[in-house]
Design a protein around this motif. Structure first.
Motif: not given
Length: 708
Positions: A691-698
């Motif tokens: 499981t890979l988790h990264l913050p992203v931006t809208e």
């Protein structure tokens, strides 16, 4: 109805005009009284227990005076003493007054015949007294008294309702009436009418006593209130019994008021010491006390030095009290600065400057006297040696004390430049914290607060308690409060130091940003060329490539896009990045005979270069491990956007012990995602699940961000 502030302003203006008018009136009255005294065409001088006449180049000892009003009068040195209250007894004082009456009667005639020992008789004609005839013995106390009165009235007019400014005004009034009365009788050319003389002496003694009691009363409530205002008023009005005792001759001698003044001086020094204890945690109060303490110390020492020198000479009656008023002026200016709270933040610096120079003068005089009277050197060699000792001994010590006690942690140019560079080259998100830490280390303020409003340079506020400085946060500035852990005030030195630092940092940041804008423009040009030219050629090749070449070209095209995004240091559309990663993984898994189940994502989210690099490299590493080690037949990828991107990659292979991960690249995967602000979790059961988790931006994209 006008506000209280408006009424106070109106009263203050009226009071100030009244003080100015009174100052002019007192000046005119004093000049009129002095110019009304009779004057003749010669000057009488007392020296060596005799009286001498000086007219032009002639000087002779006077043996007698006569004219039609007085047949014969033998003058004595005591008749011309500047300060009659220095006479040893009341009998001597009464004799002086009676002889003044005779001299005044003689002065009413048109001439005085002067008998000279061993020389012809001189006839002195009466002549009008003009302003040019007034000596420094007149001007010194008069100007001092008027200046003090006007300054005291000015400070009172600014805050007329406060007890402390009223006491200051009483102090100014007392010093003025003492000075003006002494200016008239102390600079008399021959004599003063006895009733006028006695009235002037009463005013002189009463004014001196009021000067002392008002300072004591003021120090009882300022800078810190040591007692109630009623006790301060009681101290102020203690001048009444002092004046009564003086007029009833209960003080022992005509100069008994000098003893009273000495007691007042001791009381002043004691109250200054008490205020020093009371203001030890109050920087503003301590600064006000510094103004007062230094001025009192200098004025008292100067006056006591004059008195001591005349006492050692054996002729205290020759001491001109006019010089004392220069010392009183020093004391009063310090008092006025303290009460008006004038530039409190500079009090410390000025105190050290004044004390250093005063100490240098005292040391020079002491060394010169010791070399002349003890070592028996001539005056010129003694002065030269004393100057050399001061220059090479005292001045270096003074400079060292100044740097240690006053300048404190002032940075030299090298340290200032290094600190500025450290902040300039720090990441933009860290500059504000580093700037605040630097200021805290320099000044040790009790508080560093962010406040609304921009400032372009450091500015002192709150009488030196606060220093407002620029900040890296738009729309904000920093307020530093109570330096040296609450024991000091900000002054011009600290203000200038911060301005220099901020100028260096601001110039450095502006230069760095200009460089980065130029570099970014160049990177954008190169990235555009890579995208438009090389990318277009790879895309054309992809259209005609065979099955073996197509995955290689697709991977190269994805790398070109990643490189373009990296060169621009801008975010890329998440759905495009995932599409490229999905296409590459599908090709590699298909070639290995492994099925892929991966639903495409439709999103407006963006991902920056570091996160994009971590995602692409991470999926490649996971796919490589599946192909090499898992023996899986199928891989399922689930994509979810919820407070960031979550990508779950699961296979149906044989799995492995997650505690034995050396050699398969999984520890590096965790490190890579952690550096990008995310995390990677690995579990194994029936197959492996990563499981890979990264913050992203809208956000909305433009330009090269929206590459296709």
């Amino acid at each position: 109805m006008p506000s209280k502030v408006a009424v106070d302003r109106l009263l203050g203006n009226a009071a100030l005009w009244g003080v100015a008018a009174a100052t002019v009136a007192f000046a005119v009255l004093t000049l009129w009284a002095a110019l009304s005294l009779p004057q003749f065409s010669g000057q009488f001088v007392a020296k060596d227990d005799a009286v001498y006449l000086t007219t032009g180049n002639f000087e002779g000892r006077v043996t007698g005076l006569s004219n039609p009003q007085v047949l014969l009068f033998t003058p004595e040195a005591a008749d011309f003493v500047p300060e009659p209250d220095t006479l040893p007894s009341y009998a001597d004082y009464d004799r002086f007054v009676s002889r003044q009456a005779v001299l005044n009667r003689m002065a009413q005639g048109d001439f005085i015949r002067v008998w000279i020992d061993g020389a012809p008789v001189h006839d002195l004609r009466r002549q009008p007294r003009t302003i040019s005839d007034l000596t420094p013995h007149f001007w010194s106390p008069m100007v001092t008294g008027l200046i003090v009165f006007f300054i005291g009235g000015w400070v009172w007019a600014m805050r007329p309702r406060e007890l402390v400014t009223r006491l200051l005004f009483f102090n100014a009034f007392g010093l003025m009436i003492s000075a003006l009365s002494m200016a008239v009788y102390g600079a008399r050319p021959l004599a003063v009418e006895p009733h006028l003389f006695l009235s002037l002496m009463v005013l002189n003694h009463a004014g001196a006593a009021l000067f002392g009691t008002s300072i004591l009363a003021l120090l009882m409530i300022y800078p810190r209130q040591l007692t109630s205002g009623n006790w301060a008023l009681a101290m102020l009005f203690s001048v009444v019994p002092i004046v009564v005792a003086d007029q009833m001759r209960l003080l022992g001698s005509p100069g008994g008021t000098y003893l009273v003044n000495g007691v007042h001086t001791l009381g002043i020094l004691g109250l200054i010491a008490a205020q020093a204890v009371a203001t030890r945690h109050d920087p503003r109060g301590r600064a006000a006390l510094v103004w007062l303490g230094v001025s009192v110390a200098l004025g008292t020492v100067a006056w006591m030095t004059v008195v001591t020198l005349y006492a050692l000479s054996g002729d205290l009656t020759a001491m001109p009290e006019a010089y004392a008023f220069l010392s009183f002026l020093v004391i009063y200016l310090g008092l006025a600065f303290a009460v008006s709270r004038f530039r409190l933040f500079e009090a410390g610096d000025w105190a050290f400057r004044i004390l250093f120079f005063a100490l240098a003068a005292v040391l020079f005089i002491a060394l010169d006297a010791a070399l002349v009277y003890v070592a028996h050197l001539g005056q010129s060699p003694a002065m030269t040696v004393a100057m050399l000792l001061i220059a090479f001994g005292y001045l270096p010590l003074r400079d060292g004390l100044w740097r240690r006690l006053v300048r404190g942690k002032a940075m030299d140019d090298e340290a200032r430049f290094a600190a500025a560079l450290d902040i300039v080259h720090a990441p933009a998100t860290e500059r504000a914290d580093r700037w605040a830490n630097l200021l805290h280390g320099l000044f040790e303020p009790l508080r560093v607060e962010a406040i609304p409003g921009d400032v372009t340079q450091a500015t002192i506020a709150g009488e030196g308690v606060d220093l407002r400085v620029p900040s890296f946060v738009p729309g904000q500035s920093l307020r530093l409060s109570e330096p040296r852990l609450g024991r000091g005030l900000f002054g011009p030195t600290q203000e200038r130091q911060v301005r220099q630092l901020w100028s260096l940092i601001d110039s450095g940041v502006a230069g760095l940003e200009a460089y980065e804008r130029g570099a970014k423009a160049e990177r954008r040009k190169v990235a555009q060329d890579l995208h438009d030219d090389v990318g277009a050629r790879l895309l054309s090749g992809l259209m005609v490539a065979d099955d073996r070449t197509r995955p290689i070209l697709q991977s190269a095209l994805a790398d070109i896009r990643t490189l373009s995004s990296a060169m621009l240091a801008e975010a890329a559309p998440l759905d495009h990045v995932l599409a490229d990663v999905r296409a590459e993984a599908a090709g590699r898994l298909e070639a290995a005979g492994i099925a892929l189940d991966w639903e495409p994502l439709d999103s407006t989210a963006v991902i920056d270069h570091a996160q994009q690099k971590a995602l692409v490299s991470g999926v490649r590493e996971i796919v490589s491990n599946i192909i090499r080690h898992s023996g899986a037949a199928q891989v399922v990828v689930a994509v979810r956007l919820d407070k960031g991107l979550t990508l779950t990659i699961a296979d149906d292979g044989k799995g492995f012990d997650v505690n034995l991960t050396e050699g398969n690249g999984l520890p590096g995967l965790r490190v890579r995602f952690s550096a990008a602000g995310g995390h990677a979790d690995i579990s194994s059961g029936t197959g492996v699940c990563v499981t890979l988790h990264l913050p992203v931006t809208e956000r909305i994209l433009s330009g090269m961000d929206a590459y296709g």
